[in-house]
Design a protein around this motif. Structure first.
Motif, mmCIF file in Angstrom:
data_model
loop_
_atom_site.group_PDB
_atom_site.id
_atom_site.type_symbol
_atom_site.label_atom_id
_atom_site.label_comp_id
_atom_site.label_asym_id
_atom_site.label_seq_id
_atom_site.Cartn_x
_atom_site.Cartn_y
_atom_site.Cartn_z
ATOM 1 N N ARG A 77 123.702 37.329 145.904
ATOM 2 C CA ARG A 77 123.670 38.701 145.408
ATOM 3 C C ARG A 77 123.334 38.718 143.919
ATOM 4 N NH1 ARG A 77 124.346 39.229 150.301
ATOM 5 N NH2 ARG A 77 125.486 40.920 151.328
ATOM 6 N N VAL A 78 122.586 39.738 143.515
ATOM 7 C CA VAL A 78 122.288 39.996 142.107
ATOM 8 C C VAL A 78 122.510 41.483 141.865
ATOM 9 C CG1 VAL A 78 120.626 38.115 141.843
ATOM 10 C CG2 VAL A 78 119.837 40.349 142.625
ATOM 11 N N ALA B 288 113.933 32.051 147.604
ATOM 12 C CA ALA B 288 115.327 31.651 147.407
ATOM 13 C C ALA B 288 115.810 30.834 148.598
ATOM 14 C CB ALA B 288 116.202 32.874 147.222
ATOM 15 N N ALA B 289 116.550 29.771 148.313
ATOM 16 C CA ALA B 289 117.089 28.937 149.388
ATOM 17 C C ALA B 289 118.173 29.676 150.170
ATOM 18 C CB ALA B 289 117.656 27.640 148.805
ATOM 19 N N ASP B 290 118.919 30.527 149.494
ATOM 20 C CA ASP B 290 119.998 31.279 150.133
ATOM 21 C C ASP B 290 119.729 32.770 149.969
ATOM 22 O OD1 ASP B 290 122.271 32.424 151.116
ATOM 23 O OD2 ASP B 290 123.640 31.541 149.648
ATOM 24 N N ARG C 215 115.330 31.263 138.749
ATOM 25 C CA ARG C 215 115.850 30.166 137.942
ATOM 26 C C ARG C 215 116.815 30.678 136.874
ATOM 27 N NH1 ARG C 215 111.308 28.580 135.922
ATOM 28 N NH2 ARG C 215 110.781 27.368 137.784
ATOM 29 N N GLU C 216 116.430 31.747 136.192
ATOM 30 C CA GLU C 216 117.297 32.288 135.146
ATOM 31 C C GLU C 216 118.615 32.797 135.721
ATOM 32 O OE1 GLU C 216 116.687 36.108 132.524
ATOM 33 O OE2 GLU C 216 115.824 34.353 131.509
ATOM 34 N N LEU C 217 118.568 33.279 136.958
ATOM 35 C CA LEU C 217 119.775 33.792 137.612
ATOM 36 C C LEU C 217 120.579 32.678 138.291
ATOM 37 C CD1 LEU C 217 118.174 36.986 139.168
ATOM 38 C CD2 LEU C 217 119.892 36.927 137.339
ATOM 39 N N GLY C 218 120.111 31.442 138.198
ATOM 40 C CA GLY C 218 120.839 30.326 138.788
ATOM 41 C C GLY C 218 120.733 30.257 140.294
#
Length: 375
Positions: A145-146, A139-141, A126-129
């Motif tokens: 990348r992070v 994660a949906a996708d 959530r914090e990473l959008g």
């Protein structure tokens, strides 16, 4: 079933800590409940007076030892162990072996993820959008990348439990142990967190009771590799979590007792070395300190320049390692490891950093804590 989440709030910080596996009924929890409010420092005094044999604690500052209670007694660490993984990450960055800007695929991060972290991973997403899928857990996708730095920050700030395994798998177990040793923590109990959670969810995969620790680690690393590499096993875990209740509270308590452990003196030594600059790599200490202190920045009391913190919780377990850089030049560091006599409700709100921070800043309150420890 949805998993609970505990948010750690003190007068100094707003640091998230994961509560893996808490899913007992209220009736069960009430069977262990005490009146002590572990969200407050004074509540900890009440609890400590009743459970001295379930607590191990050390606190020092630049002038020397301040408090010690069962300082050499190993206790479960929960997520406090992640300070060792952070030191290994910071050392690798300082040495040029890792690039903090390196892009990591979210799906590869989630190969180490078991959704029994009380929402820590979801909070990091959530914090990473990064939106979650229809289960709300992954994660949906997965092709998003992070950066490695974002992952290390999520490991400390949100207590994500997939990141330490990803880092340990990449750097090597001995690199994590060596980083801990460099900070004064010999023979750190570095295991696969992924595997420890799987041992509870999939008991057929767990080592037999009494298995020596080195063999338990080997079995865990092998199971983690399977989870990393085999979609079928990850699908099995997903189905298990979405269709069946978690093990009962007593099973969770017994499992938590066998997870990674240390004594508080060793954990505190690592926090102290990173905060005071005695860690062998000054650059690594700076990197680790920046991540440990990030959540509290901007919300510090007078006279405090930096507050480093990593806490943790498991059923029946609350832990914290801290460092305080003070304006008068002193460095305070400590660790509190509580195990047993903690109800589900206390876990949901308990803040193990409170008594350490209060004792470091307030000599009068520290005297009260010393009295509670002595009985």
């Amino acid at each position: 079933m949805p998993l609970s989440r505990r948010t750690l709030l003190t007068g100094l910080t707003a640091t998230a800590a994961a509560l893996p596996l808490l899913s007992c009924s209220r009736a069960t929890a009430l069977g262990e409940r005490t009146e002590a409010d572990l969200s407050t420092a004074d509540g900890w005094l009440t609890w400590i007076a009743q459970h001295r044999d379930r607590l191990a604690l050390v606190l020092t500052d630049t002038t020397g030892p301040l408090l010690a209670h069962r300082a050499g007694s190993p206790q479960p660490l929960a997520s406090a162990v992640k300070a060792a993984h952070l030191a290994a990450y910071a050392t690798a960055v300082a040495d040029g072996r890792l690039d903090p800007a390196e892009q990591v695929r979210v799906g590869d991060w989630e190969r180490y993820y078991v959704p029994t972290d009380g929402g820590a991973h979801v909070a990091a997403l959530r914090e990473l959008g990064i939106p979650t899928d229809d289960t709300g857990a992954w994660a949906a996708d997965p092709d998003r990348r992070v950066t490695l730095e974002q992952l290390a920050t999520a490991m400390i700030g949100h207590s994500d439990s997939a990141v330490p395994d990803l880092l340990r798998d990449r750097l090597g177990t001995e690199a994590v142990r060596a980083a801990a040793l460099a900070g004064g923590w010999p023979d750190a109990d570095v295991r696969s967190l992924c595997a420890e959670y799987l041992f509870l969810l999939l008991p057929a995969e767990a080592p037999a009771p009494g298995t020596p620790l080195p063999r338990r680690r080997e079995i865990g690393f092998a199971l983690e590799r399977r989870h990393r590499d085999e979609q079928a096993l990850r699908d099995q875990v997903r189905t298990r979590l979405l269709t069946q209740p978690l093990p009962d509270w007593n099973t969770q308590l017994a499992w938590a007792t066998g997870t990674a452990a240390s004594d508080p003196a060793q954990l505190a030594a690592l926090h102290r070395s990173l905060a005071e600059g005695t860690y062998p790599s000054p650059r690594a200490a700076e990197i680790a300190r920046g991540i440990l202190e990030r959540r509290a920045a901007g919300n510090l009391p007078d006279g405090v320049l930096g507050l480093g913190y990593k806490g943790g919780s498991l059923p029946g377990v609350l832990t914290a390692g801290i460092s305080l850089r003070l304006a008068d030049g002193r460095i305070a560091a400590g660790s509190l490891l509580a195990h047993g006599g903690i109800s589900a409700e206390q876990l949901a709100t308990g803040d193990p950093g409170q008594p350490l921070i209060k004792a470091a800043l307030d000599p009068a309150w520290r005297a009260r804590l010393r009295a509670a420890l002595r009985g």
